[in-house]
Design an enzyme around this catalytic site. Structure first.
Site, PDB file in Angstrom:
ATOM      1  N   LYS A  41      37.567   0.117 -73.791  1.00 36.33           N
ATOM      2  CA  LYS A  41      37.898   1.405 -73.652  1.00 36.33           C
ATOM      3  C   LYS A  41      36.728   2.418 -72.908  1.00 36.33           C
ATOM      4  O   LYS A  41      36.988   2.905 -72.028  1.00 36.33           O
ATOM      5  CB  LYS A  41      38.126   2.167 -75.108  1.00 36.33           C
ATOM      6  N   ASP A  79      41.990   5.346 -76.346  1.00 37.37           N
ATOM      7  CA  ASP A  79      41.546   5.811 -77.325  1.00 37.37           C
ATOM      8  C   ASP A  79      42.470   6.129 -78.400  1.00 37.37           C
ATOM      9  O   ASP A  79      43.492   6.005 -78.149  1.00 37.37           O
ATOM     10  CB  ASP A  79      40.360   7.172 -76.940  1.00 37.37           C
TER      11      ASP A  79
END
Length: 214
Positions: free
Chosen positions: A122, A140
């Site tokens: 991420k 996220d």
DNA sequence: CTCCCGATAT
DNA sequence: ATATCAGGAG
């Protein structure tokens, strides 16, 4: 249940109309401080991170300065952020590795980024998108929720949602998809109290359809 | 899977 | 009081 691809396109078109040039809300001044800010932002709010990084980046905006600052003083700077012990350790080690392996620069390479402590897929995707303009979509907590709740890109894991987003997002929306989705999740499609009355894509969303009937 | 963890909204 | 916040490592 996934929405149709035609609906996906309309979903992005609406968000793009409201905010043609969406931007993140983490403060940074160069690729290095962006990387550090994103590492610090794990399980914390942007507002809280910015509060700490203001003074921190004034003192250390390069890996060399961060190493010179040292772990103990860094820890003091970020005490108000959660998980601060692990984060301080990771940022120092990560800075040392940038100097050793990449001449103090942030690499434009996902594998090299993920090899750094505190950096997962991420965070690497955020850096690739914002610092280097690559059409990555960093999943996220907000994007995972929006993808599943709305039906835009359902998936049981963040990897599955990222995969679905990359497959289902038309190329013309890919560069900014990450920011449109995260901002939508943060201010409208919120975790606890989603603001459906203010939502610009409510008619495209499976979640609201359910709550209306219920 | 658990642990890391303070600030904020509800 | 507790869920949540730009997750990642062991």
């Amino acid at each position: 249940m996934a929405m149709t691809l035609k609906t996906v396109d309309e979903f992005y078109r609406r968000l793009s109309e409201r905010d043609p040039e969406p931007r993140g809300e983490l403060h940074f001044i160069n690729p290095y401080t962006l990387l550090v800010a994103v590492v610090l932002s794990a399980q914390a709010t942007d507002v809280g991170v910015n509060k700490a990084t203001g003074p921190l980046f004034a003192a250390a905006d390069t890996p060399e300065k961060m190493v010179a600052l040292g772990e103990a003083r860094l820890r003091d700077c970020i005490k108000t952020i959660g998980l601060y012990r692990n984060k301080a350790k990771n940022v120092i080690r990560l800075s040392e590795l940038l100097i050793e392996r990449h001449a103090g620069a942030v690499p434009r390479d996902r594998d090299a980024l993920v090899a750094l402590p505190g950096v997962g897929r991420k965070t690497a995707n955020v850096v690739l998108n914002i610092a280097f303009g690559e059409p990555t979509i960093a999943v996220d907590t907000h994007i995972f929720r929006v993808g599943n709740r709305t039906g835009l890109a359902p998936g049981k894991t963040v990897e599955a949602v990222e995969d679905a987003l990359l497959r289902r997002t038309p190329d013309r929306w890919k560069l900014h998809a990450h920011h449109w989705l995260i901002l939508h999740g943060r201010y409208i499609c919120k975790a606890r109290k989603p603001d459906c009355p203010a939502c610009p894509v409510i008619d495209l969303c499976q979640f609201k359809a359910k709550t209306l009937v219920a």
